[in-house]
Design a protein around this motif. Structure first.
Motif, PDB file in Angstrom:
ATOM      1  N   THR A 207     -37.059  91.234   3.890  1.00  0.00           N
ATOM      2  CA  THR A 207     -36.940  91.214   2.437  1.00  0.00           C
ATOM      3  C   THR A 207     -35.869  90.209   2.006  1.00  0.00           C
ATOM      4  O   THR A 207     -35.133  89.678   2.828  1.00  0.00           O
ATOM      5  N   GLY A 208     -35.799  89.976   0.686  1.00  0.00           N
ATOM      6  CA  GLY A 208     -34.830  89.016   0.157  1.00  0.00           C
ATOM      7  C   GLY A 208     -35.268  87.577   0.312  1.00  0.00           C
ATOM      8  O   GLY A 208     -34.436  86.667   0.310  1.00  0.00           O
TER       9      GLY A 208
ATOM     10  N   GLN B  47     -26.172  83.348   7.973  1.00  0.00           N
ATOM     11  CA  GLN B  47     -26.332  82.546   6.765  1.00  0.00           C
ATOM     12  C   GLN B  47     -27.530  81.629   6.933  1.00  0.00           C
ATOM     13  O   GLN B  47     -27.617  80.868   7.903  1.00  0.00           O
ATOM     14  N   HIS B  48     -28.462  81.722   5.983  1.00  0.00           N
ATOM     15  CA  HIS B  48     -29.714  80.977   6.072  1.00  0.00           C
ATOM     16  C   HIS B  48     -29.918  80.156   4.804  1.00  0.00           C
ATOM     17  O   HIS B  48     -29.611  80.622   3.695  1.00  0.00           O
ATOM     18  N   SER B  49     -30.440  78.953   4.949  1.00  0.00           N
ATOM     19  CA  SER B  49     -30.661  78.099   3.784  1.00  0.00           C
ATOM     20  C   SER B  49     -31.713  78.677   2.849  1.00  0.00           C
ATOM     21  O   SER B  49     -31.769  78.319   1.678  1.00  0.00           O
ATOM     22  N   ILE B  50     -32.527  79.577   3.375  1.00  0.00           N
ATOM     23  CA  ILE B  50     -33.595  80.166   2.567  1.00  0.00           C
ATOM     24  C   ILE B  50     -33.088  81.269   1.645  1.00  0.00           C
ATOM     25  O   ILE B  50     -33.808  81.757   0.779  1.00  0.00           O
TER      26      ILE B  50
ATOM     27  N   PHE C 195     -39.255  79.451  12.796  1.00  0.00           N
ATOM     28  CA  PHE C 195     -38.351  80.077  11.843  1.00  0.00           C
ATOM     29  C   PHE C 195     -37.392  79.041  11.226  1.00  0.00           C
ATOM     30  O   PHE C 195     -37.065  79.126  10.038  1.00  0.00           O
ATOM     31  N   GLN C 196     -36.962  78.085  12.002  1.00  0.00           N
ATOM     32  CA  GLN C 196     -36.095  77.035  11.456  1.00  0.00           C
ATOM     33  C   GLN C 196     -36.818  76.251  10.357  1.00  0.00           C
ATOM     34  O   GLN C 196     -36.217  75.906   9.326  1.00  0.00           O
ATOM     35  N   LEU C 197     -38.096  75.987  10.550  1.00  0.00           N
ATOM     36  CA  LEU C 197     -38.862  75.231   9.558  1.00  0.00           C
ATOM     37  C   LEU C 197     -39.026  76.008   8.261  1.00  0.00           C
ATOM     38  O   LEU C 197     -39.201  75.410   7.195  1.00  0.00           O
ATOM     39  N   ILE C 198     -38.968  77.333   8.346  1.00  0.00           N
ATOM     40  CA  ILE C 198     -39.049  78.167   7.147  1.00  0.00           C
ATOM     41  C   ILE C 198     -37.720  78.167   6.400  1.00  0.00           C
ATOM     42  O   ILE C 198     -37.670  78.341   5.173  1.00  0.00           O
ATOM     43  N   GLY C 199     -36.619  77.950   7.125  1.00  0.00           N
ATOM     44  CA  GLY C 199     -35.304  77.929   6.503  1.00  0.00           C
ATOM     45  C   GLY C 199     -34.323  78.911   7.094  1.00  0.00           C
ATOM     46  O   GLY C 199     -33.247  79.154   6.526  1.00  0.00           O
ATOM     47  N   PHE C 200     -34.645  79.466   8.260  1.00  0.00           N
ATOM     48  CA  PHE C 200     -33.751  80.403   8.933  1.00  0.00           C
ATOM     49  C   PHE C 200     -32.823  79.657   9.895  1.00  0.00           C
ATOM     50  O   PHE C 200     -33.160  78.593  10.413  1.00  0.00           O
TER      51      PHE C 200
ATOM     52  N   VAL D  30     -46.619  89.658  13.457  1.00  0.00           N
ATOM     53  CA  VAL D  30     -46.794  89.508  12.010  1.00  0.00           C
ATOM     54  C   VAL D  30     -45.442  89.670  11.339  1.00  0.00           C
ATOM     55  O   VAL D  30     -44.787  90.716  11.466  1.00  0.00           O
ATOM     56  N   TYR D  31     -45.004  88.640  10.622  1.00  0.00           N
ATOM     57  CA  TYR D  31     -43.768  88.694   9.856  1.00  0.00           C
ATOM     58  C   TYR D  31     -44.130  88.700   8.370  1.00  0.00           C
ATOM     59  O   TYR D  31     -44.762  87.759   7.880  1.00  0.00           O
ATOM     60  N   GLN D  32     -43.746  89.782   7.705  1.00  0.00           N
ATOM     61  CA  GLN D  32     -44.037  89.915   6.284  1.00  0.00           C
ATOM     62  C   GLN D  32     -42.782  89.601   5.479  1.00  0.00           C
ATOM     63  O   GLN D  32     -41.792  90.306   5.567  1.00  0.00           O
ATOM     64  N   PHE D  33     -42.842  88.522   4.699  1.00  0.00           N
ATOM     65  CA  PHE D  33     -41.718  88.133   3.848  1.00  0.00           C
ATOM     66  C   PHE D  33     -41.974  88.649   2.430  1.00  0.00           C
ATOM     67  O   PHE D  33     -43.046  88.416   1.856  1.00  0.00           O
TER      68      PHE D  33
END
Length: 265
Positions: A246-247, A164-167, A22-27, A260-263
């Motif tokens: 979402t978002g 707060q997330h960079s993504i 999740f960190q690599l995604i931007g969380f 399964v995580y659906q973005f």
């Protein structure tokens, strides 16, 4: 019953690996802490409204096997079937009113159980957990209920940086459950939460056909196991398999530790 969605529990052999994914995604995913009396520990990812994902694993499997906490018993049982989502939790500020509600429904409450963990900064967090005796093995699990040891306003202020997330500004918006008996599972949730089963939104997406319920400020989608597409046939029966966020900057499906995580945007 005045409750709101709190978190989804995702069992994994290595919570740190899920956190890193999740960190690599931007969380802004973080280490949580240890539960010494349960033989478990966790990593966490917070969203707005204090919703979060809990990746939980074992520090001492033998100790976990002897725990009288229902969630830990479920996770131990789940561990023999493999990694994946295990449970949903709804938050309350009056756990004894929830007990009365459960009893009024003709169901048997179990607990409350006290819990705590020490954060990396040394602060001890405390909570109470409440479960429902479940004799319906062929339907989706009842969720559990949690009451935190601090007022929600204080927790929201303290944990604002963790949301707060960079993504961007993502929101944990819906949960998909893989159920073996759709009608019975639907009735089970409607009965517990005083939701009318008629009309219930019925729809279909890339995962299969589902019924949709709005409960505790979260959307719950009940998918019939036989309708799930082959791409997610490893989803565990009568447990969550899908977490909708979402978002996000783009639409994407990511599988992490058999969850399964659906973005979606």
């Amino acid at each position: 019953m005045n409750v709101t969605f709190d978190h989804i529990v995702h069992f994994t052999k290595n919570p740190e690996e899920a956190k890193t994914a999740f960190q690599l995604i931007g969380f802004h995913a973080i280490n949580g802490g240890k539960h010494p009396s349960w033989g478990t520990y966790n990593c966490l990812n917070y969203f707005t409204e204090l919703r979060y994902i809990e990746w939980i694993g074992f520090t001492d499997f033998d100790k976990a096997k002897t725990s009288d906490n229902v969630l830990i018993q479920q996770i131990v049982a789940d561990s023999y079937k493999g990694e994946g989502f295990s449970q949903l939790a709804f938050r309350t500020d009056d756990i004894y009113s929830v007990i009365a509600h459960i009893q009024a429904k003709g169901l048997k409450p179990i607990g409350p159980f006290s819990g705590s963990r020490k954060r990396e900064d040394g602060k001890v967090l405390s909570w109470s957990m409440l479960f429902i005796e479940d004799k319906q093995d062929d339907t989706c699990r009842y969720p559990f209920f949690i009451q935190w040891g601090e007022p929600e306003e204080a927790r929201a202020t303290e944990m604002a940086p963790l949301m707060q997330h960079s993504i961007g500004s993502p929101s944990l918006s819906y949960i998909g459950m893989n159920v073996s008996h759709l009608d019975e599972s639907l009735q089970k949730y409607c009965h517990l939460f005083d939701v009318s089963c008629q009309p219930v939104t019925q729809s279909k997406d890339e995962f299969g056909a589902y019924f949709e319920l709005a409960i505790g400020n979260i959307v719950i989608r009940l998918y019939e196991a036989k309708s799930l597409i082959s791409a997610i046939e490893s989803a565990l029966i009568n447990r969550p398999f899908l977490c909708g966020i979402t978002g996000m900057p783009e639409n994407k499906i990511v599988q992490v530790k058999n969850g399964v995580y659906q973005f979606t945007v």
